[in-house]
Design an enzyme around this catalytic site. Structure first.
Site, short mmCIF file in Angstrom:
data_model
loop_
_atom_site.label_atom_id
_atom_site.label_comp_id
_atom_site.label_asym_id
_atom_site.label_seq_id
_atom_site.Cartn_x
_atom_site.Cartn_y
_atom_site.Cartn_z
N LYS A 116 0.82 -1.21 0.00
CA LYS A 116 0.00 0.00 0.00
C LYS A 116 0.85 1.26 0.00
O LYS A 116 0.50 2.27 -0.62
CB LYS A 116 -0.94 0.01 1.20
CG LYS A 116 -1.81 -1.24 1.36
CD LYS A 116 -2.68 -1.52 0.15
CE LYS A 116 -3.56 -2.73 0.39
NZ LYS A 116 -4.33 -3.12 -0.80
N GLU A 200 -0.64 7.59 8.00
CA GLU A 200 -1.30 8.63 7.23
C GLU A 200 -2.02 9.58 8.18
O GLU A 200 -2.28 9.23 9.34
CB GLU A 200 -2.37 8.03 6.31
CG GLU A 200 -1.87 7.15 5.20
CD GLU A 200 -3.02 6.58 4.38
OE1 GLU A 200 -2.75 6.12 3.26
OE2 GLU A 200 -4.17 6.58 4.87
N GLU A 279 -10.36 3.13 -4.29
CA GLU A 279 -11.04 3.61 -3.10
C GLU A 279 -10.48 4.97 -2.66
O GLU A 279 -9.27 5.20 -2.70
CB GLU A 279 -10.90 2.60 -1.96
CG GLU A 279 -11.43 1.22 -2.35
CD GLU A 279 -11.87 0.39 -1.15
OE1 GLU A 279 -11.78 0.89 -0.02
OE2 GLU A 279 -12.32 -0.74 -1.37
N GLU A 291 -6.45 3.27 -1.71
CA GLU A 291 -5.92 2.02 -2.24
C GLU A 291 -6.73 1.59 -3.45
O GLU A 291 -7.80 2.13 -3.73
CB GLU A 291 -5.97 0.91 -1.19
CG GLU A 291 -7.37 0.49 -0.75
CD GLU A 291 -7.36 -0.58 0.33
OE1 GLU A 291 -6.32 -0.74 0.99
OE2 GLU A 291 -8.38 -1.24 0.50
N ASN A 293 -8.19 -2.07 -5.15
CA ASN A 293 -8.40 -3.49 -4.93
C ASN A 293 -8.40 -4.22 -6.27
O ASN A 293 -9.17 -3.89 -7.17
CB ASN A 293 -9.73 -3.72 -4.21
CG ASN A 293 -9.69 -3.18 -2.80
OD1 ASN A 293 -8.83 -3.54 -2.02
ND2 ASN A 293 -10.60 -2.28 -2.48
N ARG A 295 -9.59 -6.85 -7.64
CA ARG A 295 -10.56 -7.94 -7.66
C ARG A 295 -11.96 -7.36 -7.79
O ARG A 295 -12.16 -6.15 -7.76
CB ARG A 295 -10.48 -8.74 -6.37
CG ARG A 295 -10.63 -7.86 -5.13
CD ARG A 295 -10.65 -8.64 -3.85
NE ARG A 295 -10.46 -7.81 -2.68
CZ ARG A 295 -11.39 -7.07 -2.10
NH1 ARG A 295 -12.62 -7.06 -2.61
NH2 ARG A 295 -11.14 -6.35 -1.04
N VAL A 298 -17.24 -7.07 -3.04
CA VAL A 298 -18.47 -7.64 -2.48
C VAL A 298 -19.69 -6.83 -2.94
O VAL A 298 -20.74 -7.37 -3.25
CB VAL A 298 -18.40 -7.68 -0.93
CG1 VAL A 298 -19.73 -8.16 -0.35
CG2 VAL A 298 -17.26 -8.55 -0.47
N ARG A 341 -25.26 -6.45 3.82
CA ARG A 341 -24.57 -7.71 4.12
C ARG A 341 -25.28 -8.36 5.30
O ARG A 341 -25.26 -7.84 6.42
CB ARG A 341 -23.10 -7.45 4.44
CG ARG A 341 -22.36 -6.74 3.32
CD ARG A 341 -20.89 -6.65 3.60
NE ARG A 341 -20.19 -5.83 2.60
CZ ARG A 341 -18.88 -5.84 2.39
NH1 ARG A 341 -18.11 -6.63 3.14
NH2 ARG A 341 -18.33 -5.07 1.47
#
Length: 449
Positions: A116, A200, A279, A291, A293, A295, A298, A341
């Site tokens: 990261k 940070e 993000e 960051e 991701n 992939r 969700v 969720r």
């Protein structure tokens, strides 16, 4: 296009990938652990292969077992879903070496994103705004204390190789920083096999907004608009929605364009292809990259329902070498959607609540979609993430989607275990949520039982 797809995951995402793949004419292979042998995703695939015992390290993280399952069934492609091996460059390279297509980004791009702190440097060099912080991992507490004095308190300690909120903690003063630096270092080593931690600036109550990316292997890359993921508990997302109320109905159009430009610039800096998510934090009128991701997320269904895009379908097409035919101007928002969720956990104390689903009757209705990993009679085990299902509800407006969501959640019958459905209802009925005034500290201050 490849012919047979092995799905290296479990539960609801395995079922979702299986449905899309079969709809495209592909044969499918499920892999499972002993704990999951009776779950729907196993029987719904054309073939199923046991990986091993329940622990993830012996099953869904066992690279050699997954590759052997692919070889023994003749699968010529693997979709990793999210979690487990989805962001593992070693696994992606192992697939490549075995002549198996990995449905995801190039391993080189994954490696650029994995650290990261190095990812921050890469995107900053490309002109993407980042959260003020250290350029590299910090070797010791003394270095962290010196850096924090320069950045200004509060600060956030973050594991360089981490994700999902693991190895992350805030400090308001030097004494707290000494404590959390050591905690984050230990957690990073335990979870990710390395101790690297950076810091940070910490924004006490930012919004968490992310941008969906799609890119092919021919240089065509687009964004698929944004999602809001500010409703979180311990850095874990609870409710996601599209569009973000910050940008709904054309509000803050200039900031939205800045967000989308930053997202595509970051993705290009990583050399990205396939589906991914960039993000950001939003605070005091500014956006900051945190960051990317590598992939599927969700929460991807809220993007699917509001853009009409089949993200998994495009993942498969892109991985097979097809060109992305969707142009940026083709991506338009239609209505609003929220995702909940549904966890097997106490809705007040948040303790896990594994056990048998004695009654499992999901809701139906206009705008209701359910991505579920279980059926009535199945047992939710303590071996994995406690998510039972994702309830996704859409409407022509955010208010309509919220009202439909309340009806759907109130009609969702689950007996035998506790769930967080009451928490979702508290959130939806909270006037601050209804007003769209969201931040990552929302659950600390609102929707109380």
């Amino acid at each position: 296009m490849f012919k047979k797809l092995l799905i290296a995951n479990r539960g609801e995402i395995s079922r979702r990938i299986n449905t899309v793949a079969k709809g495209m004419g592909l044969s499918t292979v499920a892999v499972y652990s002993d704990a999951d042998a009776e779950l729907p995703f196993v029987r719904e695939a054309d073939q199923a292969v046991r990986l091993g015992p329940a622990p993830a390290k012996d099953s869904y993280l066992n690279i050699s077992a997954i590759l052997e399952a692919a070889k023994s069934t003749g699968a010529d492609a693997v979709h990793p879903g999210y979690g487990f091996v989805s962001e593992n460059a070693e696994f992606a390279n192992a697939c490549k070496d075995a002549g198996i297509t990995f449905v995801g980004p190039p391993p080189e791009a994954m490696l650029r994103m994995k650290d990261k702190s190095q990812a921050r440097k890469l995107v900053a060099a490309a002109g993407v705004p980042i959260v003020p912080g250290t350029e590299d991992v910090l070797p010791d507490v003394a270095s962290a204390l010196a850096a924090a004095e320069s950045i200004g308190y509060p600060v956030l300690c973050k594991a360089a190789g981490g994700g999902g909120g693991i190895g992350m903690a805030a400090a308001n003063n030097p004494a707290e920083l000494e404590k959390v630096f050591r905690q984050c270092t230990d957690r990073a080593k335990a979870a990710f096999g390395r101790e690297g931690v950076y810091i940070e600036r910490y924004f006490p109550a930012p919004r968490h907004i992310e941008v969906q990316i799609l890119g092919d292997h021919h240089g065509h890359l687009i964004h698929c608009l944004e999602r809001e993921c500010s409703i979180q508990r311990r850095h874990q997302k609870v409710v996601e929605e599209a569009p973000s109320p910050l940008f709904a109905d054309g509000r803050n159009a200039e900031l939205a364009q800045k967000l989308f430009t930053a997202a595509t610039t970051a993705a290009k800096a990583f050399g990205y292809a396939n589906a991914g998510t960039v993000e950001f934090l939003y605070s005091d009128g500014n956006i900051y990259f945190i960051e990317m991701n590598a992939r599927l997320q969700v929460e991807h269904p809220v993007t699917e329902l509001t853009t009409g895009l089949d993200l998994i379908g495009w993942q498969l097409r892109i991985a097979s070498g097809e060109k992305l035919t969707v142009r940026q101007e083709d991506v338009k928002r239609r209505g609003a959607a929220l995702e909940f969720r549904i966890y097997a956990e106490d809705p007040v104390k948040f303790f896990p609540s594994p056990g048998p689903l004695k009654v499992y009757q999901p809701p139906t209705g206009e705008g209701v979609r359910l991505d579920s990993g279980y059926a009535e009679g199945n047992t939710v085990t303590p071996n994995y993430d406690p998510m039972i299902a994702k309830l996704i509800v859409s409407g022509a407006t955010r208010d309509e989607a919220i009202e439909r969501s309340i009806r759907a959640l109130e009609g969702f019958r689950i007996e035998g275990i506790k769930t967080n459905i009451p928490l979702h209802l508290r959130i939806l009925k909270d006037p601050v949520f209804r007003a769209g005034d969201l931040n990552t500290r929302f659950l600390e201050q609102h929707a109380k039982p």
